[in-house]
Motif scaffolding. Structure first.
Motif, PDB file in Angstrom:
ATOM      1  N   THR A 158       0.837  -1.212   0.000  1.00  0.00           N
ATOM      2  CA  THR A 158       0.000   0.000   0.000  1.00  0.00           C
ATOM      3  C   THR A 158       0.873   1.264   0.000  1.00  0.00           C
ATOM      4  O   THR A 158       0.535   2.237  -0.664  1.00  0.00           O
ATOM      5  CB  THR A 158      -0.991   0.038   1.182  1.00  0.00           C
ATOM      6  OG1 THR A 158      -0.292  -0.143   2.409  1.00  0.00           O
ATOM      7  CG2 THR A 158      -2.073  -1.008   1.013  1.00  0.00           C
ATOM      8  N   ARG A 159       1.980   1.219   0.702  1.00  0.00           N
ATOM      9  CA  ARG A 159       2.895   2.384   0.694  1.00  0.00           C
ATOM     10  C   ARG A 159       3.485   2.606  -0.696  1.00  0.00           C
ATOM     11  O   ARG A 159       3.564   3.734  -1.175  1.00  0.00           O
ATOM     12  CB  ARG A 159       4.006   2.197   1.720  1.00  0.00           C
ATOM     13  CG  ARG A 159       3.547   2.397   3.130  1.00  0.00           C
ATOM     14  CD  ARG A 159       4.702   2.298   4.099  1.00  0.00           C
ATOM     15  NE  ARG A 159       4.220   2.439   5.463  1.00  0.00           N
ATOM     16  CZ  ARG A 159       4.866   2.009   6.514  1.00  0.00           C
ATOM     17  NH1 ARG A 159       6.045   1.421   6.388  1.00  0.00           N
ATOM     18  NH2 ARG A 159       4.360   2.160   7.719  1.00  0.00           N
ATOM     19  N   ALA A 160       3.905   1.518  -1.333  1.00  0.00           N
ATOM     20  CA  ALA A 160       4.485   1.625  -2.674  1.00  0.00           C
ATOM     21  C   ALA A 160       3.451   2.133  -3.678  1.00  0.00           C
ATOM     22  O   ALA A 160       3.759   2.978  -4.529  1.00  0.00           O
ATOM     23  CB  ALA A 160       5.044   0.275  -3.122  1.00  0.00           C
ATOM     24  N   HIS A 220       0.813   3.986  -3.010  1.00  0.00           N
ATOM     25  CA  HIS A 220       0.553   5.400  -2.712  1.00  0.00           C
ATOM     26  C   HIS A 220       1.656   6.281  -3.295  1.00  0.00           C
ATOM     27  O   HIS A 220       1.386   7.288  -3.951  1.00  0.00           O
ATOM     28  CB  HIS A 220       0.417   5.615  -1.202  1.00  0.00           C
ATOM     29  CG  HIS A 220      -0.090   6.961  -0.841  1.00  0.00           C
ATOM     30  ND1 HIS A 220       0.728   8.068  -0.754  1.00  0.00           N
ATOM     31  CD2 HIS A 220      -1.348   7.393  -0.565  1.00  0.00           C
ATOM     32  CE1 HIS A 220       0.003   9.113  -0.427  1.00  0.00           C
ATOM     33  NE2 HIS A 220      -1.262   8.739  -0.313  1.00  0.00           N
ATOM     34  N   ARG A 221       2.899   5.894  -3.058  1.00  0.00           N
ATOM     35  CA  ARG A 221       4.042   6.668  -3.591  1.00  0.00           C
ATOM     36  C   ARG A 221       4.013   6.711  -5.114  1.00  0.00           C
ATOM     37  O   ARG A 221       4.243   7.754  -5.724  1.00  0.00           O
ATOM     38  CB  ARG A 221       5.365   6.049  -3.139  1.00  0.00           C
ATOM     39  CG  ARG A 221       5.859   6.488  -1.806  1.00  0.00           C
ATOM     40  CD  ARG A 221       7.315   6.063  -1.559  1.00  0.00           C
ATOM     41  NE  ARG A 221       7.601   4.683  -1.920  1.00  0.00           N
ATOM     42  CZ  ARG A 221       7.467   3.650  -1.097  1.00  0.00           C
ATOM     43  NH1 ARG A 221       7.055   3.821   0.129  1.00  0.00           N
ATOM     44  NH2 ARG A 221       7.761   2.434  -1.508  1.00  0.00           N
ATOM     45  N   ALA A 222       3.720   5.575  -5.727  1.00  0.00           N
ATOM     46  CA  ALA A 222       3.741   5.490  -7.188  1.00  0.00           C
ATOM     47  C   ALA A 222       2.612   6.287  -7.835  1.00  0.00           C
ATOM     48  O   ALA A 222       2.773   6.818  -8.936  1.00  0.00           O
ATOM     49  CB  ALA A 222       3.652   4.024  -7.624  1.00  0.00           C
ATOM     50  N   ARG A 249       0.731   8.926  -6.277  1.00  0.00           N
ATOM     51  CA  ARG A 249       0.518  10.284  -5.775  1.00  0.00           C
ATOM     52  C   ARG A 249       0.812  11.364  -6.831  1.00  0.00           C
ATOM     53  O   ARG A 249      -0.018  12.211  -7.122  1.00  0.00           O
ATOM     54  CB  ARG A 249       1.386  10.501  -4.526  1.00  0.00           C
ATOM     55  CG  ARG A 249       1.421  11.898  -3.941  1.00  0.00           C
ATOM     56  CD  ARG A 249       0.126  12.343  -3.254  1.00  0.00           C
ATOM     57  NE  ARG A 249      -0.898  12.613  -4.235  1.00  0.00           N
ATOM     58  CZ  ARG A 249      -2.219  12.393  -4.084  1.00  0.00           C
ATOM     59  NH1 ARG A 249      -2.697  11.905  -2.987  1.00  0.00           N
ATOM     60  NH2 ARG A 249      -3.075  12.641  -5.031  1.00  0.00           N
ATOM     61  N   THR A 250       1.978  11.352  -7.392  1.00  0.00           N
ATOM     62  CA  THR A 250       2.363  12.395  -8.352  1.00  0.00           C
ATOM     63  C   THR A 250       1.609  12.283  -9.682  1.00  0.00           C
ATOM     64  O   THR A 250       1.040  13.272 -10.140  1.00  0.00           O
ATOM     65  CB  THR A 250       3.882  12.390  -8.571  1.00  0.00           C
ATOM     66  OG1 THR A 250       4.510  12.660  -7.309  1.00  0.00           O
ATOM     67  CG2 THR A 250       4.298  13.449  -9.572  1.00  0.00           C
ATOM     68  N   HIS A 260      -2.810  16.223  -7.130  1.00  0.00           N
ATOM     69  CA  HIS A 260      -3.212  16.567  -5.766  1.00  0.00           C
ATOM     70  C   HIS A 260      -4.727  16.593  -5.561  1.00  0.00           C
ATOM     71  O   HIS A 260      -5.198  16.627  -4.432  1.00  0.00           O
ATOM     72  CB  HIS A 260      -2.608  17.920  -5.369  1.00  0.00           C
ATOM     73  CG  HIS A 260      -3.181  19.075  -6.134  1.00  0.00           C
ATOM     74  ND1 HIS A 260      -2.771  19.390  -7.409  1.00  0.00           N
ATOM     75  CD2 HIS A 260      -4.152  19.956  -5.805  1.00  0.00           C
ATOM     76  CE1 HIS A 260      -3.465  20.433  -7.835  1.00  0.00           C
ATOM     77  NE2 HIS A 260      -4.304  20.790  -6.893  1.00  0.00           N
ATOM     78  N   THR A 298      -5.346   4.550   2.096  1.00  0.00           N
ATOM     79  CA  THR A 298      -4.889   3.158   2.084  1.00  0.00           C
ATOM     80  C   THR A 298      -5.390   2.434   3.321  1.00  0.00           C
ATOM     81  O   THR A 298      -5.520   3.033   4.393  1.00  0.00           O
ATOM     82  CB  THR A 298      -3.351   3.063   2.024  1.00  0.00           C
ATOM     83  OG1 THR A 298      -2.801   3.702   3.177  1.00  0.00           O
ATOM     84  CG2 THR A 298      -2.804   3.702   0.770  1.00  0.00           C
TER      85      THR A 298
END
Length: 183
Positions: free
Chosen positions: A19-21, A23-25, A27-28, A32, A38
């Protein structure tokens, strides 16, 4: 990617690094104006679905306690307009076909993911969700202008879009409101 995207996205996987990966992937490229939430269990995801409206939910298929199929079936009941997707390490055609037939799965995606494809599929799902809400709004407004939909019905749909489940009230035999056990 398209900064004009907007909406809300729920990502569910029992593995925190996944879930962290994700989100990071995402987000950009998503921008925004897309709210990404998550969760690491089906139960937590149900809580989020009860608390606010989501345009898209992406769930892992195999999770302990509540699998992705069960979660997405419940999600379809809680938020019928939420676009549902599976992201799994299991590329099983029979499971994918069952998911599409049972609850109108929008996409069945596999891990490891290609970030460009993932962004493309989620962007498409967000756009689809916005189009669905727009069509519902136009249909309700048209119905109101034709005298076929009451102001009360319009307000009920508006409130339901903001807070899913708010218009569903259970009553006991004595006429008292039954509160959910989670309150």
């Amino acid at each position: 990617m398209n900064q004009a995207l907007q909406g809300s996205l729920l990502l569910v996987d029992d593995e925190v690094p996944i879930t962290r990966a994700l989100h990071r992937a995402l987000r950009t490229p998503l921008g925004h104006r897309v709210n990404i939430v998550t969760c690491n269990s089906g139960e937590a995801a149900i809580g989020e679905l009860m608390a606010r409206r989501f345009d898209v939910i992406v769930s892992d298929l195999r999770m302990p306690d509540m699998g992705g199929m069960e979660l997405l079936l419940l999600a379809a009941d809680i938020q019928p307009s939420c676009v549902r997707m599976i992201l799994t390490g299991t590329a099983d055609f029979a499971t994918a076909q069952e998911a599409v037939n049972k609850f109108g799965l929008y996409r069945y995606l596999t891990k490891p993911w290609d970030i460009d494809e993932l962004v493309q599929h989620i962007s498409s799902a967000l756009k689809f969700s916005v189009e669905q809400w727009s069509q519902k709004d136009h249909a309700l407004q048209w119905g109101a202008s034709q005298g076929k939909v009451s102001a009360q019905t319009l307000e009920m749909h508006r409130l339901e879009a903001l807070e899913p489940g708010i218009t569903r009230v259970e009553w006991d035999a004595a006429g008292c409101v039954i509160l959910p056990s989670s309150l």
